[in-house]
Motif scaffolding. Structure first.
Motif, PDB file in Angstrom:
ATOM      1  N   LEU A  51      40.879  30.154  46.505  1.00 47.92           N
ATOM      2  CA  LEU A  51      41.471  31.476  46.673  1.00 47.92           C
ATOM      3  C   LEU A  51      41.480  32.276  45.371  1.00 47.92           C
ATOM      4  O   LEU A  51      41.327  33.506  45.395  1.00 47.92           O
ATOM      5  N   ALA A  52      41.642  31.604  44.249  1.00 43.69           N
ATOM      6  CA  ALA A  52      41.804  32.276  42.953  1.00 43.69           C
ATOM      7  C   ALA A  52      40.767  33.369  42.670  1.00 43.69           C
ATOM      8  O   ALA A  52      41.142  34.478  42.273  1.00 43.69           O
ATOM      9  N   PRO A  53      39.467  33.136  42.885  1.00 46.68           N
ATOM     10  CA  PRO A  53      38.496  34.190  42.553  1.00 46.68           C
ATOM     11  C   PRO A  53      38.635  35.457  43.413  1.00 46.68           C
ATOM     12  O   PRO A  53      38.135  36.509  43.039  1.00 46.68           O
ATOM     13  N   HIS A  54      39.319  35.351  44.532  1.00 46.59           N
ATOM     14  CA  HIS A  54      39.456  36.491  45.443  1.00 46.59           C
ATOM     15  C   HIS A  54      40.690  37.343  45.146  1.00 46.59           C
ATOM     16  O   HIS A  54      40.865  38.397  45.754  1.00 46.59           O
ATOM     17  N   LEU A  55      41.553  36.862  44.261  1.00 49.14           N
ATOM     18  CA  LEU A  55      42.787  37.578  43.958  1.00 49.14           C
ATOM     19  C   LEU A  55      42.507  38.783  43.063  1.00 49.14           C
ATOM     20  O   LEU A  55      41.653  38.718  42.181  1.00 49.14           O
ATOM     21  N   PRO A  56      43.270  39.866  43.239  1.00 47.86           N
ATOM     22  CA  PRO A  56      43.056  41.037  42.390  1.00 47.86           C
ATOM     23  C   PRO A  56      43.546  40.812  40.959  1.00 47.86           C
ATOM     24  O   PRO A  56      43.107  41.489  40.040  1.00 47.86           O
ATOM     25  N   ARG A  57      44.463  39.871  40.776  1.00 50.32           N
ATOM     26  CA  ARG A  57      44.981  39.512  39.458  1.00 50.32           C
ATOM     27  C   ARG A  57      45.298  38.018  39.476  1.00 50.32           C
ATOM     28  O   ARG A  57      45.340  37.408  40.526  1.00 50.32           O
ATOM     29  N   TYR A  58      45.555  37.456  38.339  1.00 47.80           N
ATOM     30  CA  TYR A  58      46.017  36.067  38.187  1.00 47.80           C
ATOM     31  C   TYR A  58      44.957  35.014  38.490  1.00 47.80           C
ATOM     32  O   TYR A  58      45.292  33.846  38.680  1.00 47.80           O
ATOM     33  N   GLN A  59      43.686  35.397  38.508  1.00 49.10           N
ATOM     34  CA  GLN A  59      42.634  34.429  38.815  1.00 49.10           C
ATOM     35  C   GLN A  59      42.664  33.258  37.832  1.00 49.10           C
ATOM     36  O   GLN A  59      42.577  32.097  38.247  1.00 49.10           O
ATOM     37  N   ARG A  60      42.765  33.569  36.565  1.00 54.01           N
ATOM     38  CA  ARG A  60      42.728  32.529  35.540  1.00 54.01           C
ATOM     39  C   ARG A  60      43.932  31.591  35.670  1.00 54.01           C
ATOM     40  O   ARG A  60      43.800  30.370  35.612  1.00 54.01           O
TER      41      ARG A  60
END
Length: 175
Positions: free
Chosen positions: A152-161
């Motif tokens: 899911l992380a790469p799809h988030l608008p923020r907080y991917q890292r």
């Protein structure tokens, strides 16, 4: 070890593929599951006997109408026959999902783990979802959540890292 390395069979003609896409887009308009499966069977019958694409489509029709037990042998035959293109990966994912539904989560995890190492494409997140469900069945919830958050992380608008790091920490803290 991959039990399904089959040499890819030739893909059906574009016109057949268009009708197949239209059929699947209309699945919810069929009055009964049997009607949809009959339509898939009729389209699949246009391909040669034993064609792996036809086997895959029939498997998917059984699977999509709540009969994973009837789908599994057809998925296996499609893979053994060298189902071509994207359908090969879909067949692995769908077979693994059906196996999980039938109580064979360990085999599901093995298939998906191998497939995940084999290649990467636009179906990666779907694969991870099924893998996470299968891991949960085996009591490996932290690993399942880690995979899901990582996907899911790469799809988030923020907080991917941050989310990617949290995903890693979920399984690192188990060691």
């Amino acid at each position: 070890m991959n039990d399904y390395p089959g040499t890819p069979a030739p893909a059906p003609a574009e016109e057949w593929e268009r009708r197949d896409v239209a059929l699947w887009a209309a699945i919810d308009t069929y009055p009964a599951e049997e009607d949809f499966r009959a339509a898939v069977d009729a389209l699949a019958a246009e391909l040669p006997d034993g064609d792996p694409t036809a086997l895959f489509e029939r498997a998917a029709a059984w699977d999509s109408t709540g009969h994973p037990d009837k789908a599994v042998p057809l998925y296996r035959a499609a893979l053994a026959g060298g189902v071509p293109g994207e359908r090969r990966r879909r067949a692995v994912i769908q077979l693994a999902s059906s196996l999980r539904n039938l109580g064979s989560a360990e085999e599901s995890v093995a298939l998906l783990t191998e497939e995940r190492a084999r290649t990467s494409d636009h179906l990666d997140d779907a694969l991870v979802c099924v893998l996470a469900l299968s891991l949960t069945e085996l009591g490996r919830a932290r690993e399942a959540v880690s995979l899901t958050v990582g996907a899911l992380a790469p799809h988030l608008p923020r907080y991917q890292r941050s989310m990617a790091a949290y995903a890693r920490l979920l399984v690192e803290s188990e060691s």
